[in-house]
Design an enzyme around this catalytic site. Sequence first.
Site, PDB file in Angstrom:
ATOM      1  N   ALA A  16      19.118  33.264   6.950  1.00 19.69           N
ATOM      2  CA  ALA A  16      19.976  34.451   7.101  1.00 19.69           C
ATOM      3  C   ALA A  16      19.169  35.733   6.877  1.00 19.69           C
ATOM      4  CB  ALA A  16      21.137  34.379   6.119  1.00 19.69           C
ATOM      5  N   SER A  39      13.174  35.501  -3.836  1.00 21.56           N
ATOM      6  CA  SER A  39      12.651  34.906  -5.063  1.00 21.56           C
ATOM      7  C   SER A  39      11.674  33.785  -4.726  1.00 21.56           C
ATOM      8  CB  SER A  39      13.832  34.347  -5.861  1.00 21.56           C
ATOM      9  OG  SER A  39      13.381  33.425  -6.801  1.00 21.56           O
ATOM     10  N   VAL A  47      18.205  23.244   4.882  1.00 25.70           N
ATOM     11  CA  VAL A  47      18.717  22.089   5.625  1.00 25.70           C
ATOM     12  C   VAL A  47      19.312  22.430   6.997  1.00 25.70           C
ATOM     13  CG1 VAL A  47      19.175  20.289   3.927  1.00 25.70           C
ATOM     14  CG2 VAL A  47      20.709  22.249   4.088  1.00 25.70           C
ATOM     15  N   LYS A  78      17.632  20.823  21.866  1.00 30.66           N
ATOM     16  CA  LYS A  78      18.956  20.267  21.571  1.00 30.66           C
ATOM     17  C   LYS A  78      19.876  20.592  22.750  1.00 30.66           C
ATOM     18  CE  LYS A  78      23.063  21.269  18.880  1.00 30.66           C
ATOM     19  NZ  LYS A  78      23.677  21.921  17.722  1.00 30.66           N
ATOM     20  N   PRO A  98      28.497  18.573  25.403  1.00 33.09           N
ATOM     21  CA  PRO A  98      27.231  19.125  25.920  1.00 33.09           C
ATOM     22  C   PRO A  98      27.246  20.645  25.872  1.00 33.09           C
ATOM     23  CG  PRO A  98      28.623  18.354  27.728  1.00 33.09           C
ATOM     24  CD  PRO A  98      29.404  18.128  26.467  1.00 33.09           C
ATOM     25  N   VAL A 188      15.742  39.214  -8.231  1.00 27.95           N
ATOM     26  CA  VAL A 188      16.740  40.225  -8.577  1.00 27.95           C
ATOM     27  C   VAL A 188      17.381  39.762  -9.880  1.00 27.95           C
ATOM     28  CG1 VAL A 188      18.960  41.227  -7.911  1.00 27.95           C
ATOM     29  CG2 VAL A 188      17.160  40.937  -6.194  1.00 27.95           C
ATOM     30  N   LEU A 339      25.068  31.993   3.907  1.00 29.96           N
ATOM     31  CA  LEU A 339      25.842  31.217   2.928  1.00 29.96           C
ATOM     32  C   LEU A 339      26.540  32.111   1.911  1.00 29.96           C
ATOM     33  CD1 LEU A 339      23.263  28.336   2.325  1.00 29.96           C
ATOM     34  CD2 LEU A 339      25.343  28.241   3.713  1.00 29.96           C
TER      35      LEU A 339
HETATM   36  C1  LIG Z   1      23.947  20.071   4.332  1.00 27.19           C
HETATM   37  C2  LIG Z   1      23.845  21.269   5.192  1.00 27.19           C
HETATM   38  C3  LIG Z   1      23.515  21.144   6.537  1.00 27.19           C
HETATM   39  C4  LIG Z   1      23.468  22.268   7.355  1.00 27.19           C
HETATM   40  N1  LIG Z   1      23.189  22.121   8.687  1.00 27.19           N
HETATM   41  C5  LIG Z   1      23.276  23.198   9.500  1.00 27.19           C
HETATM   42  C6  LIG Z   1      23.048  23.088  10.886  1.00 27.19           C
HETATM   43  O1  LIG Z   1      22.717  22.032  11.405  1.00 27.19           O
HETATM   44  N2  LIG Z   1      23.188  24.194  11.642  1.00 27.19           N
HETATM   45  C7  LIG Z   1      23.540  25.406  11.115  1.00 27.19           C
HETATM   46  O2  LIG Z   1      23.721  26.364  11.859  1.00 27.19           O
HETATM   47  N3  LIG Z   1      23.667  25.542   9.791  1.00 27.19           N
HETATM   48  C8  LIG Z   1      23.564  24.490   8.980  1.00 27.19           C
HETATM   49  N4  LIG Z   1      23.724  24.644   7.643  1.00 27.19           N
HETATM   50  C9  LIG Z   1      23.867  26.000   7.101  1.00 27.19           C
HETATM   51  C10 LIG Z   1      22.483  26.642   7.024  1.00 27.19           C
HETATM   52  O3  LIG Z   1      21.623  25.841   6.257  1.00 27.19           O
HETATM   53  C11 LIG Z   1      22.544  28.030   6.415  1.00 27.19           C
HETATM   54  O4  LIG Z   1      23.552  28.778   7.028  1.00 27.19           O
HETATM   55  C12 LIG Z   1      21.234  28.750   6.604  1.00 27.19           C
HETATM   56  O5  LIG Z   1      20.159  27.999   6.143  1.00 27.19           O
HETATM   57  C13 LIG Z   1      21.245  30.100   5.926  1.00 27.19           C
HETATM   58  O6  LIG Z   1      21.062  29.990   4.556  1.00 27.19           O
HETATM   59  P1  LIG Z   1      20.896  31.354   3.761  1.00 27.19           P
HETATM   60  O7  LIG Z   1      19.714  32.063   4.276  1.00 27.19           O
HETATM   61  O8  LIG Z   1      22.193  32.062   3.766  1.00 27.19           O
HETATM   62  O9  LIG Z   1      20.670  30.865   2.258  1.00 27.19           O
HETATM   63  P2  LIG Z   1      19.389  30.193   1.557  1.00 27.19           P
HETATM   64  O10 LIG Z   1      18.580  29.413   2.522  1.00 27.19           O
HETATM   65  O11 LIG Z   1      19.930  29.480   0.374  1.00 27.19           O
HETATM   66  O12 LIG Z   1      18.519  31.426   1.073  1.00 27.19           O
HETATM   67  C14 LIG Z   1      18.862  32.171  -0.060  1.00 27.19           C
HETATM   68  C15 LIG Z   1      17.737  33.138  -0.375  1.00 27.19           C
HETATM   69  O13 LIG Z   1      18.175  33.981  -1.422  1.00 27.19           O
HETATM   70  C16 LIG Z   1      17.116  34.142  -2.348  1.00 27.19           C
HETATM   71  N5  LIG Z   1      17.664  34.462  -3.661  1.00 27.19           N
HETATM   72  C17 LIG Z   1      18.696  33.867  -4.305  1.00 27.19           C
HETATM   73  N6  LIG Z   1      18.861  34.433  -5.514  1.00 27.19           N
HETATM   74  C18 LIG Z   1      17.925  35.417  -5.618  1.00 27.19           C
HETATM   75  C19 LIG Z   1      17.573  36.361  -6.627  1.00 27.19           C
HETATM   76  N7  LIG Z   1      18.207  36.415  -7.793  1.00 27.19           N
HETATM   77  N8  LIG Z   1      16.544  37.196  -6.378  1.00 27.19           N
HETATM   78  C20 LIG Z   1      15.858  37.176  -5.215  1.00 27.19           C
HETATM   79  N9  LIG Z   1      16.168  36.305  -4.222  1.00 27.19           N
HETATM   80  C21 LIG Z   1      17.171  35.443  -4.426  1.00 27.19           C
HETATM   81  C22 LIG Z   1      16.398  32.786  -2.332  1.00 27.19           C
HETATM   82  O14 LIG Z   1      15.077  32.909  -2.822  1.00 27.19           O
HETATM   83  C23 LIG Z   1      16.440  32.479  -0.839  1.00 27.19           C
HETATM   84  O15 LIG Z   1      15.341  33.105  -0.222  1.00 27.19           O
HETATM   85  C24 LIG Z   1      23.731  23.545   6.808  1.00 27.19           C
HETATM   86  C25 LIG Z   1      23.991  23.678   5.443  1.00 27.19           C
HETATM   87  C26 LIG Z   1      24.069  22.561   4.637  1.00 27.19           C
HETATM   88  C27 LIG Z   1      24.376  22.734   3.184  1.00 27.19           C
END
Ligand SMILES: Cc1cc2nc3c(=O)[nH]c(=O)nc-3n(C[C@H](O)[C@H](O)[C@H](O)COP(=O)(O)OP(=O)(O)OC[C@H]3O[C@@H](n4cnc5c(N)ncnc54)[C@H](O)[C@@H]3O)c2cc1C
Length: 510
Positions: A16, A39, A47, A78, A98, A188, A339
């Site tokens: 994200a 961090s 994942v 895909k 598809p 943070v 997320l």
């Molecule tokens: C089991 C599973 C399967 C999935 N499969 C799919 C899929 O096939 N297709 C799909 O579209 N999505 C899928 N997703 C969702 C997808 O993984 C997420 O939407 C995507 O990875 C985005 O994650 P994110 O960047 O929001 O969070 P994260 O990857 O968790 O990143 C969070 C970031 O915040 C930082 N952070 C947190 N706290 C602090 C702090 N205090 N200070 C500084 N930095 C901090 C961390 O270091 C990290 O860099 C899946 C999720 C799960 C759980």
Amino acid sequence: MVRPVRSICIVGGGTAGWLTAGIIAARHGQGLQVTLIESESIGIVGVGEGTWPTMRSTLKKIGISETDFFRECNASFKQGARFARWVTGADDDFYYHPLMLPEGFPSLDLAPFWMKYSEGQSNVPSFSDAVCFQEAVCEHGLAPKLITSPEYMGIVNYAYHLDAGRFASFVRQHCVKNLGVQHIVDDVTAVKTTPEGDISFVDTNKSGRLSADLFVDCSGFRSLLLGEALQTPFVDCSDVLFVDRALALQVPYENERSDIVPHTVSTAQKAGWTWDIGLQTRRGVGYVYSSNHSSAEAALEELRTYVGDRHRELRPREIKIVSGHRATFWKGNCVAVGLSAGFLEPLESSAIVLIELSAEMISAMMPATRETMDIVAKRFNQTTQYRWDRIIDFLKLHYMLSQRSEPFWSDNRDPGSIPDSLREQLELWRYRAPGDQDFSSNNEMFPAASYQYVLFGMGFRMDVSRLALDMNISQRAFSQSAALKSKWTRTLPKNRDLIEKIKLHGLQRI
Ligand SMILES: Cc1cc2nc3c(=O)[nH]c(=O)nc-3n(C[C@H](O)[C@H](O)[C@H](O)COP(=O)(O)OP(=O)(O)OC[C@H]3O[C@@H](n4cnc5c(N)ncnc54)[C@H](O)[C@@H]3O)c2cc1C
């Protein structure tokens, strides 16, 4: 006094954070200072491996070469999803969603014709196979394009499977090197808000205070800014979508020449479903299940049965998940993407595409001043809420038509767990197929064709007796689809062969 928006601070460096940074920086250039803080000690979720075709335009727009993406991200093609055992649970029970539209769609709707042909007959091809040749391409293990197809162009529509860890660092390098994004590796430790409810700055371990005009919360499940600091309530959707646990494994291939399956395989299990995603060097396999319907031990055993005895020694990672989203996504000068905004099971890979769409909307509607930000926030919230609602409906559709008898599946058919909006649609679709008139917003997530693939794949019957159907028109389209199937299943290369060629020779850049 007018307060211009000149700086953006993104907290979080997962998919994200880096996609949002790339999308905003590519559009706004020097006009906005984009800083991303992540961090070192808190990892990314790592994942998300299945994407939508939107990823092609996203990567292209931020200036990434498709060849480099294949070389660096363990990526593969895909072409949709194969849903196995979702209807009856039998060995031969499967259907496809598809990525291509049905032949002639939307000016011609083949659904009622196919329904008429299949009335009382057992040897009619499945809906997806009859109306679209991509199912055959997938079943043959073929790639969606040729080595002569330029970057991001396909013979058939396609998206990617990717390694989430490698993808985040690949996009990071591009953002920092080519797009001027400032990168800070730090934690943070506190978020300071103003009496009006804006974020004034975040405190960090080593880098001091970071202030910005707009904050983007990409901090993952914790939702550090929007959830924790701004106390935005969470809307729990687990009364509709029941899965709350994921077990994730990385499964090695038998050998380095093993086929790479060109679609996601989603197999229904007793208390949820397994995903199976083929990357270049391994498969990503996991089981998302409901802990109210299965013990952790039983779920692990089911996953082990799925991957086979050869891989018994692999230890899955367990991830707790809560289905739902924040009540608002943009509050004051803080907007959540990824997320931190919410999570729904990854059945249709809807999370990463929502990141792309949200980042694109923030970037396109970037408020020039703090004074205009609330108007943008209001629109962003309306659109994003609409998108979450449509995703929830579409995911639930996969469950409510199943004939499986385990408690997880029968509970999913409980009318009390089905949103009214979806129930109403189903009433209408008993007499006509889903069409564009059912999805009239500019912000639709899934086209009517996607609903058709799932509905008819799951065995939903439609009463077409009142429709005037000129069967000759449909014959031409069905024949055209069959001709294309014959042509492309003879012409397209095997999925792995094309990926290896791309890595070796590269695709023609555009
Ligand atoms: C089991 C599973 C399967 C999935 N499969 C799919 C899929 O096939 N297709 C799909 O579209 N999505 C899928 N997703 C969702 C997808 O993984 C997420 O939407 C995507 O990875 C985005 O994650 P994110 O960047 O929001 O969070 P994260 O990857 O968790 O990143 C969070 C970031 O915040 C930082 N952070 C947190 N706290 C602090 C702090 N205090 N200070 C500084 N930095 C901090 C961390 O270091 C990290 O860099 C899946 C999720 C799960 C759980």
